[in-house]
Design a protein around this motif. Structure first.
Motif, PDB file in Angstrom:
ATOM      1  N   LEU A 274       0.812  -1.218   0.000  1.00 45.74           N
ATOM      2  CA  LEU A 274       0.000   0.000   0.000  1.00 45.74           C
ATOM      3  C   LEU A 274       0.844   1.266   0.000  1.00 45.74           C
ATOM      4  O   LEU A 274       0.583   2.190  -0.766  1.00 45.74           O
ATOM      5  N   LEU A 275       1.849   1.335   0.859  1.00 38.17           N
ATOM      6  CA  LEU A 275       2.538   2.592   1.132  1.00 38.17           C
ATOM      7  C   LEU A 275       3.106   3.230  -0.137  1.00 38.17           C
ATOM      8  O   LEU A 275       3.077   4.447  -0.298  1.00 38.17           O
ATOM      9  N   TRP A 276       3.563   2.398  -1.049  1.00 35.26           N
ATOM     10  CA  TRP A 276       4.164   2.948  -2.271  1.00 35.26           C
ATOM     11  C   TRP A 276       3.139   3.627  -3.168  1.00 35.26           C
ATOM     12  O   TRP A 276       3.494   4.401  -4.057  1.00 35.26           O
ATOM     13  N   THR A 277       1.839   3.366  -2.958  1.00 35.23           N
ATOM     14  CA  THR A 277       0.796   3.949  -3.814  1.00 35.23           C
ATOM     15  C   THR A 277       0.268   5.274  -3.281  1.00 35.23           C
ATOM     16  O   THR A 277      -0.564   5.907  -3.945  1.00 35.23           O
ATOM     17  N   LEU A 278       0.702   5.713  -2.104  1.00 32.29           N
ATOM     18  CA  LEU A 278       0.080   6.857  -1.437  1.00 32.29           C
ATOM     19  C   LEU A 278       0.756   8.177  -1.779  1.00 32.29           C
ATOM     20  O   LEU A 278       1.988   8.280  -1.749  1.00 32.29           O
TER      21      LEU A 278
END
Length: 278
Positions: free
Chosen positions: A141-145
């Protein structure tokens, strides 16, 4: 070097740009939801993979004996983590921006007869009061934020004292790869194209390729995650090895997907604890 002083720089675009970016992100994940689910399922297709994931997650949870924990799976997607935690007997809420992803997650929970709650929501602005969960977890998730620092602060806010944040992610870019690793990705993509007639996760002018330069963590490493988690107030933050999971994946993935997603991208789990009292 990435430290707490760079946190605001990692917050991404201004509010208006972030809004339009998130609209693009929702559109993209709605479009790729079924294909992504097919790939995600490959990480749990053997008994060994399923056993290792449950053992790994059990070892990362707060040590509270046999107590049922309240778990939030942020950016749940097709429910990969949510369903794992639910099968372990915990109370699970899965949250995602993509309605299509939530629909798939709910379908999977129904088939498996697992009592999960799935709701639409933003990982950077959670619709929960303070101190709501024992565990806040996310995978890929974190890379998409657009605003990873803001997101982590939100996760800490809804976490109970004594709880844990679990971040599972990787560097999905080619920036830190060796020539050999880049060639493996190229061969994996080529083999996928020749066997399927296309590369399923690319096409229609969509995807994250054109958003990567606007996303702070399009190529994330555990050092950046640790710095932001510590800046958000978590303690005992450290990286946990995932090689045993990669080895199990390598045994079960088709060659093209192994070259594309296992051999050539670094993956990791970072965990941190929240101290204090309510």
């Amino acid at each position: 070097m990435f430290d707490a002083e760079q946190q605001e720089e990692a917050e991404g675009a201004d509010a208006m740009s972030t809004k339009s970016m998130k609209e693009r992100i929702i559109e993209d994940w709605n479009w790729r939801s079924r294909e992504y689910t097919g790939r995600s399922d490959m990480y749990l297709q053997t008994e060994r993979q399923q056993r290792l994931w449950k053992e790994t997650l059990t070892g990362l949870l707060p040590a509270r004996g046999e107590e049922r924990l309240d778990v939030l799976d942020v950016g749940t997607g097709p429910g990969f983590l949510a369903l794992q935690f639910a099968s372990m007997g915990h109370t699970v809420t899965g949250l995602d921006l993509s309605p299509s992803m939530l629909e798939i997650a709910a379908e999977k929970a129904a088939v498996l007869e697992l009592p999960c709650s799935f709701i639409e929501g933003d990982a950077e602005s959670l619709p929960f009061p303070d101190h709501s969960f024992d565990v806040v977890a996310n995978r890929h998730l974190l890379w998409t934020l657009p605003n990873p620092g803001r997101a982590i602060r939100e996760w800490v806010r809804v976490l109970k004292p004594g709880g844990r944040v679990l971040v599972m992610d990787g560097d999905w870019t080619n920036k830190q790869l060796t020539y050999k690793q880049k060639m493996r990705i190229f061969m994996g993509h080529s083999l996928t194209f020749f066997t399927k007639g296309k590369i399923p996760w690319k096409g229609k002018g969509r995807g994250y390729d054109d958003l990567a330069h606007m996303l702070p963590f399009s190529g994330v490493d555990p050092g950046k995650v640790i710095a932001l988690m510590e800046a958000a107030g978590l303690n005992g933050v450290r990286e946990h090895d995932v090689q045993h999971l990669l080895d199990a994946d390598a045994e079960s993935f088709p060659l093209a997907y192994r070259w594309s997603f296992i051999d050539s991208h670094r993956r990791f789990i970072v965990a941190g604890n929240k101290t204090g009292s309510i």
